[in-house]
Structure formats: structure tokens, C-alpha cells
Design a protein around this motif. Structure first.
Motif, mmCIF file in Angstrom:
data_model
loop_
_atom_site.group_PDB
_atom_site.id
_atom_site.type_symbol
_atom_site.label_atom_id
_atom_site.label_comp_id
_atom_site.label_asym_id
_atom_site.label_seq_id
_atom_site.Cartn_x
_atom_site.Cartn_y
_atom_site.Cartn_z
ATOM 1 N N LEU A 69 1.019 -1.213 -0.007
ATOM 2 C CA LEU A 69 0.227 -0.035 0.052
ATOM 3 C C LEU A 69 1.029 1.159 -0.022
ATOM 4 O O LEU A 69 0.498 2.131 -0.744
ATOM 5 N N VAL A 70 2.055 1.253 1.097
ATOM 6 C CA VAL A 70 2.814 2.336 0.989
ATOM 7 C C VAL A 70 3.437 2.604 -0.329
ATOM 8 O O VAL A 70 3.531 3.604 -0.768
ATOM 9 N N THR A 71 3.934 1.614 -0.945
ATOM 10 C CA THR A 71 4.880 1.573 -2.283
ATOM 11 C C THR A 71 3.935 2.121 -3.348
ATOM 12 O O THR A 71 4.487 3.067 -4.066
ATOM 13 N N GLY A 72 2.656 1.719 -3.427
ATOM 14 C CA GLY A 72 1.750 2.087 -4.236
ATOM 15 C C GLY A 72 1.398 3.746 -4.292
ATOM 16 O O GLY A 72 1.487 4.654 -5.144
ATOM 17 N N ILE A 73 1.521 4.312 -2.823
ATOM 18 C CA ILE A 73 1.260 5.708 -2.738
ATOM 19 C C ILE A 73 2.441 6.330 -3.030
ATOM 20 O O ILE A 73 2.283 7.553 -3.759
ATOM 21 N N LEU A 74 3.479 5.930 -3.005
ATOM 22 C CA LEU A 74 4.837 6.628 -3.004
ATOM 23 C C LEU A 74 4.969 6.743 -4.614
ATOM 24 O O LEU A 74 5.415 7.919 -5.028
ATOM 25 N N ILE A 75 4.635 5.624 -5.383
ATOM 26 C CA ILE A 75 4.826 5.693 -6.902
ATOM 27 C C ILE A 75 3.905 6.601 -7.485
ATOM 28 O O ILE A 75 4.008 7.676 -8.187
ATOM 29 N N ALA A 76 2.521 6.636 -6.955
ATOM 30 C CA ALA A 76 1.653 7.539 -7.589
ATOM 31 C C ALA A 76 1.826 9.015 -7.267
ATOM 32 O O ALA A 76 1.709 9.596 -7.901
ATOM 33 N N ALA A 77 2.294 9.129 -5.859
ATOM 34 C CA ALA A 77 2.582 10.554 -5.713
ATOM 35 C C ALA A 77 3.779 11.217 -6.419
ATOM 36 O O ALA A 77 3.735 12.336 -6.794
ATOM 37 N N ARG A 78 4.569 10.219 -6.767
ATOM 38 C CA ARG A 78 5.780 10.861 -7.408
ATOM 39 C C ARG A 78 5.389 11.245 -8.870
ATOM 40 O O ARG A 78 5.779 12.225 -9.303
ATOM 41 N N ILE A 79 4.642 10.233 -9.352
ATOM 42 C CA ILE A 79 4.276 10.337 -10.995
ATOM 43 C C ILE A 79 3.288 11.659 -10.830
ATOM 44 O O ILE A 79 3.477 12.498 -11.851
ATOM 45 N N ILE A 80 2.425 11.863 -10.003
ATOM 46 C CA ILE A 80 1.300 12.971 -9.699
ATOM 47 C C ILE A 80 2.265 14.390 -9.749
ATOM 48 O O ILE A 80 2.157 15.331 -10.697
ATOM 49 N N SER A 81 3.215 14.233 -8.794
ATOM 50 C CA SER A 81 4.140 15.658 -8.866
ATOM 51 C C SER A 81 4.918 15.892 -10.007
ATOM 52 O O SER A 81 5.200 16.963 -10.362
ATOM 53 N N GLY A 118 11.911 6.460 -8.913
ATOM 54 C CA GLY A 118 11.869 6.750 -7.557
ATOM 55 C C GLY A 118 12.088 5.305 -6.891
ATOM 56 O O GLY A 118 11.422 4.924 -5.774
ATOM 57 N N MET A 119 13.374 4.640 -7.031
ATOM 58 C CA MET A 119 13.728 3.488 -6.379
ATOM 59 C C MET A 119 14.232 4.004 -5.085
ATOM 60 O O MET A 119 14.922 4.959 -5.010
ATOM 61 N N ARG A 120 13.975 3.209 -4.106
ATOM 62 C CA ARG A 120 14.303 3.583 -2.778
ATOM 63 C C ARG A 120 15.631 2.613 -2.158
ATOM 64 O O ARG A 120 15.762 1.557 -2.917
ATOM 65 N N GLY A 121 16.375 3.198 -1.339
ATOM 66 C CA GLY A 121 17.379 2.531 -0.910
ATOM 67 C C GLY A 121 17.910 2.979 0.333
ATOM 68 O O GLY A 121 17.802 2.772 1.426
ATOM 69 N N VAL A 122 19.458 3.468 0.073
ATOM 70 C CA VAL A 122 20.442 3.406 1.251
ATOM 71 C C VAL A 122 19.728 4.639 2.306
ATOM 72 O O VAL A 122 19.848 3.953 3.478
ATOM 73 N N VAL A 123 19.385 5.720 1.886
ATOM 74 C CA VAL A 123 18.917 6.570 2.939
ATOM 75 C C VAL A 123 17.568 6.068 3.714
ATOM 76 O O VAL A 123 17.585 6.339 4.891
ATOM 77 N N SER A 124 16.779 5.454 3.011
ATOM 78 C CA SER A 124 15.547 4.857 3.366
ATOM 79 C C SER A 124 15.949 3.921 4.422
ATOM 80 O O SER A 124 15.251 3.900 5.625
ATOM 81 N N LEU A 125 17.032 2.903 4.360
ATOM 82 C CA LEU A 125 17.339 1.951 5.297
ATOM 83 C C LEU A 125 18.099 2.673 6.380
ATOM 84 O O LEU A 125 17.609 2.147 7.616
ATOM 85 N N ALA A 126 18.823 3.505 6.274
ATOM 86 C CA ALA A 126 19.781 4.059 7.290
ATOM 87 C C ALA A 126 18.641 4.944 8.068
ATOM 88 O O ALA A 126 18.767 4.739 9.548
ATOM 89 N N THR A 130 9.371 -0.601 5.280
ATOM 90 C CA THR A 130 10.680 0.307 4.650
ATOM 91 C C THR A 130 11.287 -0.902 3.801
ATOM 92 O O THR A 130 11.688 -0.673 2.438
ATOM 93 N N PHE A 131 11.369 -2.245 4.188
ATOM 94 C CA PHE A 131 12.219 -3.304 3.243
ATOM 95 C C PHE A 131 11.311 -3.580 2.102
ATOM 96 O O PHE A 131 11.791 -3.822 1.047
ATOM 97 N N VAL A 132 10.074 -3.615 2.485
ATOM 98 C CA VAL A 132 9.167 -3.852 1.305
ATOM 99 C C VAL A 132 9.068 -2.750 0.238
ATOM 100 O O VAL A 132 9.216 -3.058 -1.253
ATOM 101 N N VAL A 133 9.117 -1.752 0.590
ATOM 102 C CA VAL A 133 9.203 -0.476 -0.495
ATOM 103 C C VAL A 133 10.568 -0.606 -1.335
ATOM 104 O O VAL A 133 10.507 -0.419 -2.277
ATOM 105 N N ILE A 134 11.757 -0.794 -0.227
ATOM 106 C CA ILE A 134 13.111 -0.795 -1.051
ATOM 107 C C ILE A 134 12.752 -2.117 -2.152
ATOM 108 O O ILE A 134 13.427 -1.776 -3.442
#
Length: 527
Positions: free
Chosen positions: A310-322, A358-366, A391-395
């Protein structure tokens, strides 16, 4: 210690091998590292990696941000500062807000403060993943500059949100007046401290009789000092490192000699590669421990996966809309700087591409690992394991889904095939090389022709730069001639610095030529 050390050495070896394998498959190496870490974590008997949450930011972020600030084109950042600023601040805040509202509504036990904490963690896209993917496809300089510039600044903005949300969760209150003043101090103080320290470091390099090994050692500790000192003053350590790194990068020709630049480039490339590799492996290795925490809290794994998707879908949609909103605003308010494509379809596909990076990675994990285990009163931090799992699922999902499909989207859609505002890189490189030859030849001829008229070595040197043909016998090069050539090479550097002011020229091409000049100067030392 004797158990952990071999395991870390094996991790580094695996990072190198997986990077080679990823290059063969033309897949971004972070994808393979995460999957490999996940598979290795299932092997019984391996040591469990535990990193102190208070140290996770300090260990990984300063060098990664410092290296990125040296690699980016500051000229391109200035050119596209509006869209970079909007993505780095407005889009990050909009994304964090979207995640906060959705988490508060759909996930039981999540307050708005916890939602903002999660939003601050997962909102910044990962520059390493995007950069690794972009190696296999050609994109315009403008798009590359926007992605790189955004990746530098969005880490700061997202971590500021993370810090305020962390305070709100811990205290149970949020005072807007205090938060606003604190926010301004974090921005202004972080940038100011970073620039001041960078100026001091530049002067130290210039005034001390350092050697390449000393220069490189200093550059390795400087980002940590910037980050630590800024944090001691309760400002943004991330902004301090970014601003300080940009300042020092713009003056690298002033305070570092050719040997320091050449050797430093190799050292930093290897150092950052290992750090990134370790972080992406840790992402996979941490999963069993996170799942164990979910079971302890009584949260079903299927439910946690549903929240993560759910959170992943929101992130992708928010970035595309933006992205589409940013394009619309650009066409309305600044049509002269809007990217142009050969067709309306490709122009409309551009924001989709920008949103899909909008791939997530280092900063999100940290950030997720930096959440304290307990609050100040000693009670467990609410939903910490669930936040880590989401966070792991999103990454994982963004790396696998967006990371694997992004090159196909670019090549299949032929989005950049006929961009009209990009000068072909190879033509630019060849033109600059030709102009450098002419500049070097005229420098020697005009400045030293009378002084050294009839000198066989200089005449041969002139012929070398006129015809650009290397002589087999280099024994004619004496110390006096070396001084003249070094002077000519410095003149070429100045010429390239002036040429770099032309916004139509890719700064990466300029840097490649500067690197070649450094190599030429170092070659003279062993003749």
C-alpha cells in the motif's frame, strides 16, 4: 570478532562478484545485492549483523553524500534549480504527507506523527540505484542533472521531516512555531556550517605541504567532521556535507594537485562502492530479524506485506502526480526552460519516466535502522518493526519493479531518441579535444618560440602538439622543458574552466578532459 571479520570480508568479495555479474546481465547491481542478501539471510548459522541506530547515519551518509556532491555538475544544478528544488522539497513533503494520511487511516495504531515518520523514511529516491540503472541507457543531460540534483537535496529534506516526526512521536506534541524556527536553523545553519568548514579545509590543503596520501586521508575525514559538527549545533548534518562538498568540488583544481585528484578519484570510487554494497546487502540480511520482530508483536506477515505494498503504491503515485504537476507548472510559468521532444506523446511521457525513477535504497534503510529501540521513558518505540518491514518492502518492490522495467521503458518508448536540445556528447568531446590541441600548440608557439627558437626539444614538442603524434624517444625531455609543458597544461585547465561556463556543454566532458590533463602531467614526472 573472529567470526564477524571473515563474514565482512566475504560480504565485500560477494559485492565485487555480484557487481561483475550485474554488468554482464545489464542489471543495476543494487537489485542483485538485495536479493542475494535476502537469500543469504536464510542460511542458518550465519552471524547476525547489528548496527547501533545512533551510528547508522554517521557511518554511511557523510561519505556517500560527499562523493555525490563531487560527482554532480553544479552548472547543471544551477540551470535546473527550480525543478530540482521542487522535487527535493515540495515533492518530498507531499509524498511524506500522503504516506502519513494513508498510514493513519489504513494502518491500526499509526498516528499522524508515526505516519510522517514513515513518510520521511521512504520519501527520498535512491541516487545509487538510479545511477546504476542509467549506465545501461542514454538519457539527456537535463534529466540526469535533475535526478542527481534531487538525490542530493531530497535526503536533507526527508531527514528533516524524519527528525521532527521522531520528536513528535517521543514527546506526543508538536509546536509549529518552534518547529518552524528549528527548520530554518537546520537549513541555514547546516548550509552555513558546511560552507565555513569547507573553506577551512580548502585553506588547510593549500597551506600545508601535503602529499597525495595526506590529501586523500583528509578528504576521507572531512565529510564526517562536517556532519558531526553540524549535528552538535542541532542543524542539518546532511546539508552541511552537501554544501561543503559542492564548495570543495568547485575548487578541486585550486587545492588538489594532479596526483591527489587522480589517486583520490580511485580511492573514493572504491570506498563508496563498498559502502553502498554493504548497505544493500544489509537490506536483505536484516529481513529475518525484522520478521521475527513482527511475530513478537503479533502482526501477521501477510498483513505487513499488504501495508508495505500500500505504501509503495502511494509513493509511486505521488511521485508520478508530482512530475506531471511540475511539468504543467513549468509550461505555464517558465516555458523557455521546458524540455522539448519531437512529439507530443514523448513530451507527455517524460514526467512518467521521472516519476518511475523513484527507487528507494540507502537513505531509507539508514533512517529506518536509526529509529531508537525505546523511547526516552524506556517504553518500546511504537510499531518500530512494522516501520522497518514496510521500508524493506518499499525498497525491494521499487528496486525490482521500477528498477528492472525502467531501462525497458526508456528504450521501448524511445523517449530520448530525438531530443532537440541536447548536443551529442561525442561531437562535443571531439571538438574540445581539437580545441585543446590548438590551444596547447599556440601557447607554446606564442609564449616560448622566441626564447627557445632553434631548440630541438621545443621544436619537437611543437611538432608533437601540432600533429599530436607521440615520439618513440622521450629522452629529450629535460627539467626545463617539463616546466614549460606543465605551464601549458595549467593554461589548458584554465581554458577548460572558461569553456565550462557555456551551458550547452556537458560538464562531464570537461571533467574527462581535465582528467586526461592530470594524467599527462603525472606522465611527465616519470619521464
Amino acid at each position: 570478532m573472529h567470526t564477524i571479520l571473515p563474514f565482512f570480508l566475504a560480504m565485500i568479495a560477494a559485492i565485487v562478484l555480484l557487481n561483475i555479474f550485474a554488468a554482464k546481465l545489464k542489471i543495476a547491481y543494487p537489485i542483485l545485492l538485495v536479493v542475494f542478501g535476502l537469500l543469504v539471510s536464510l542460511v542458518p548459522g550465519l552471524p547476525v549483523i547489528k548496527i547501533n541506530p545512533d551510528l547508522i547515519f554517521f557511518i554511511f551518509l557523510p561519505p556517500l553524500l560527499f562523493e555525490a556532491s563531487w560527482a554532480i555538475s553544479f552548472k547543471e544544478m544551477k540551470r535546473w534549480w527550480r525543478i530540482i528544488g521542487s522535487f527535493a522539497f515540495l515533492v518530498v513533503f507531499f509524498t511524506a504527507l500522503s504516506v502519513a494520511v494513508a498510514a493513519n487511516y489504513f494502518i491500526p495504531g499509526f498516528t499522524i506523527a508515526l505516519g510522517f515518520l514513515l513518510g520521511g523514511i521512504v520519501s527520498p529516491p535512491d541516487a545509487v540505484s538510479t545511477g546504476a540503472i542509467m549506465k545501461f541507457v542514454k538519457i539527456p543531460n537535463s534529466t540526469s542533472a535533475i535526478l542527481e540534483g534531487e538525490s542530493l537535496l531530497n535526503d536533507a529534506s526527508s531527514l528533516i521531516i524524519f527528525r521532527f516526526a521522531l520528536v513528535a512521536v517521543g514527546t506526543g506534541q508538536f509546536v509549529w512555531q518552534e518547529a518552524s524556527l528549528s527548520f530554518l536553523w537546520m537549513l541555514i545553519g547546516g548550509a552555513g556550517i558546511g560552507l565555513l568548514l569547507a573553506w577551512i579545509f580548502v585553506e588547510v590543503h593549500k597551506r600545508l605541504p601535503t602529499e597525495p596520501s595526506s590529501d586523500i586521508a583528509l578528504t576521507l575525514i572531512e565529510p564526517y567532521l562536517m556532519y558531526w559538527i553540524a549535528e552538535q549545533f542541532h542543524s542539518s548534518g546532511v546539508l552541511a556535507v552537501v554544501c561543503g562538498g559542492l564548495y570543495m568540488s568547485a575548487r578541486r583544481l585550486i587545492f588538489l594537485n594532479s596526483a591527489s585528484r587522480i589517486k583520490g578519484y580511485s580511492v573514493w570510487e572504491s570506498f563508496v562502492f563498498i559502502l553502498n554494497g554493504i548497505v544493500f546487502l544489509i537490506i536483505g540480511l536484516e529481513l529475518p530479524d525484522i520478521v521475527g520482530g513482527l511475530r513478537f508483536e503479533g502482526i501477521p506477515l501477510a498483513t505487513a506485506i499488504k501495508y508495505g505494498l500500500l505504501v509503495t503504491g502511494i509513493l509511486i503515485a505521488a511521485r508520478i502526480i508530482s512530475s506531471y504537476v511540475a511539468m504543467l507548472a513549468t509550461f505555464i510559468f517558465r516555458p523557455s526552460v521546458a524540455p522539448r521532444a519531437s512529439s507530443r506523446r514523448r513530451q507527455m511521457m517524460m514526467p512518467l519516466l521521472l516519476g518511475w525513477t523513484g527507487m528507494r535504497g540507502v537513505v531509507s534503510l539508514a533512517a529506518a535502522l536509526a529509529i531508537p529501540i525505546t523511547l526516552e521513558n524506556g517504553t518500546p518505540f511504537p510499531n518500530r518493526n512494522l516501520i522497518l518491514f514496510i521500508t524493506f518492502v518499499v525498497i525491494l518492490v521499487t528496486l525490482l519493479v521500477q528498477g528492472l522495467t525502467l531501462p525497458y521503458l526508456i528504450t521501448r518508448g524511445r523517449l530520448f531518441q530525438d531530443f532537440v536540445d541536447e548536443e551529442k556528447e561525442e561531437q562535443t568531446r571531439q571538438r574540445i579535444k581539437r580545441e585543446l590541441k590548438e590551444h596547447g600548440y599556440h601557447f607554446l608557439k606564442n609564449k616560448h618560440e622566441k626564447e627557445l627558437h632553434g631548440h630541438a626539444g621545443i621544436e619537437r614538442m611543437l611538432e608533437h602538439w601540432e600533429e599530436k603524434i607521440k615520439a618513440d624517444d622521450v629522452g629529450w625531455m629535460n627539467e626545463k622543458n617539463k616546466i614549460i609543458i606543465v605551464e601549458m597544461l595549467e593554461s589548458q585547465r584554465q581554458y577548460l574552466s572558461e569553456l565550462n561556463k557555456d551551458i550547452s556543454i556537458d560538464e562531464e566532458v570537461i571533467r574527462q578532459q581535465l582528467y586526461q590533463i592530470d594524467l599527462e602531467e603525472e606522465r611527465l614526472k616519470i619521464i
